[in-house]
Design a protein around this motif. Structure first.
Motif, PDB file in Angstrom:
ATOM      1  N   GLU A  63       0.834  -1.205   0.000  1.00 21.43           N
ATOM      2  CA  GLU A  63       0.000   0.000   0.000  1.00 21.43           C
ATOM      3  C   GLU A  63       0.868   1.255   0.000  1.00 21.43           C
ATOM      4  N   SER A  64       1.898   1.254   0.823  1.00 24.53           N
ATOM      5  CA  SER A  64       2.817   2.401   0.871  1.00 24.53           C
ATOM      6  C   SER A  64       3.524   2.574  -0.460  1.00 24.53           C
ATOM      7  N   ILE A  67       1.348   4.260  -2.991  1.00 26.95           N
ATOM      8  CA  ILE A  67       1.243   5.700  -2.726  1.00 26.95           C
ATOM      9  C   ILE A  67       2.502   6.418  -3.203  1.00 26.95           C
ATOM     10  N   SER A  70       2.601   6.633  -6.991  1.00 23.85           N
ATOM     11  CA  SER A  70       1.687   7.629  -7.543  1.00 23.85           C
ATOM     12  C   SER A  70       2.185   9.055  -7.308  1.00 23.85           C
ATOM     13  N   GLN A  71       2.987   9.248  -6.258  1.00 23.87           N
ATOM     14  CA  GLN A  71       3.523  10.571  -5.958  1.00 23.87           C
ATOM     15  C   GLN A  71       4.881  10.813  -6.613  1.00 23.87           C
TER      16      GLN A  71
END
Length: 148
Positions: A63-64, A67, A70-71
């Motif tokens: 999950e991290s 993220i 995507s960043q």
């Protein structure tokens, strides 16, 4: 127990100066210690609990990593990926999508054919049969597709 071998692996990683492996192993050790203290007594945790903890660690890191990806934070994404690969070495081999589908189809047949309303029962049996061998999200996805 896995926790004993983790201690030995940490020592080896320190001597080899393998930072990625060391981070992953320390995360595993911390999760095991936390689980032991949560139960109140300093008793050892069983193998099933160890596998659940490892799966949780992998899930958190995935999950991290998503993220960070995507960043556009490739540096942090790569760290998470390294830790995932270390932690996954201690998990049982994961089944393929086709293998999972066959097992779930057998569960549905044993129940005498299930409908969408019985998804909870099928999920319970599937999660029990596939504990540690498959991701819960994938199991749910396959059950949903077979029951619709």
């Amino acid at each position: 127990m896995l926790s004993n071998s983790i201690d030995q692996e940490i020592k080896s990683a320190m001597l080899a100066k393998d930072q990625a492996k060391l981070r992953g192993l320390r995360a595993i050790k911390a999760a095991f210690l936390l689980a032991k203290t949560e139960k109140g007594a300093s008793t050892d945790i069983d193998e099933e609990t160890e596998i659940k903890l490892l799966q949780k660690l992998v899930k958190q890191r995935k999950e991290s990593a998503d993220i960070y990806k995507s960043q556009g934070r490739e540096d942090l994404f790569n760290i998470e990926q390294e830790e995932i690969s270390v932690i996954e070495q201690y998990l049982p081999a994961q089944l393929s999508r086709d293998e999972i589908k066959v097992i779930i189809e057998n569960i549905i047949q044993e129940m005498g054919g299930a409908t969408q309303k019985e998804m909870g029962k099928v999920m319970g049996a599937a999660n029990k049969a596939l504990a540690g061998k498959a991701d819960g999200k994938l199991i749910a996805e396959i059950v949903k597709s077979l029951l619709s």
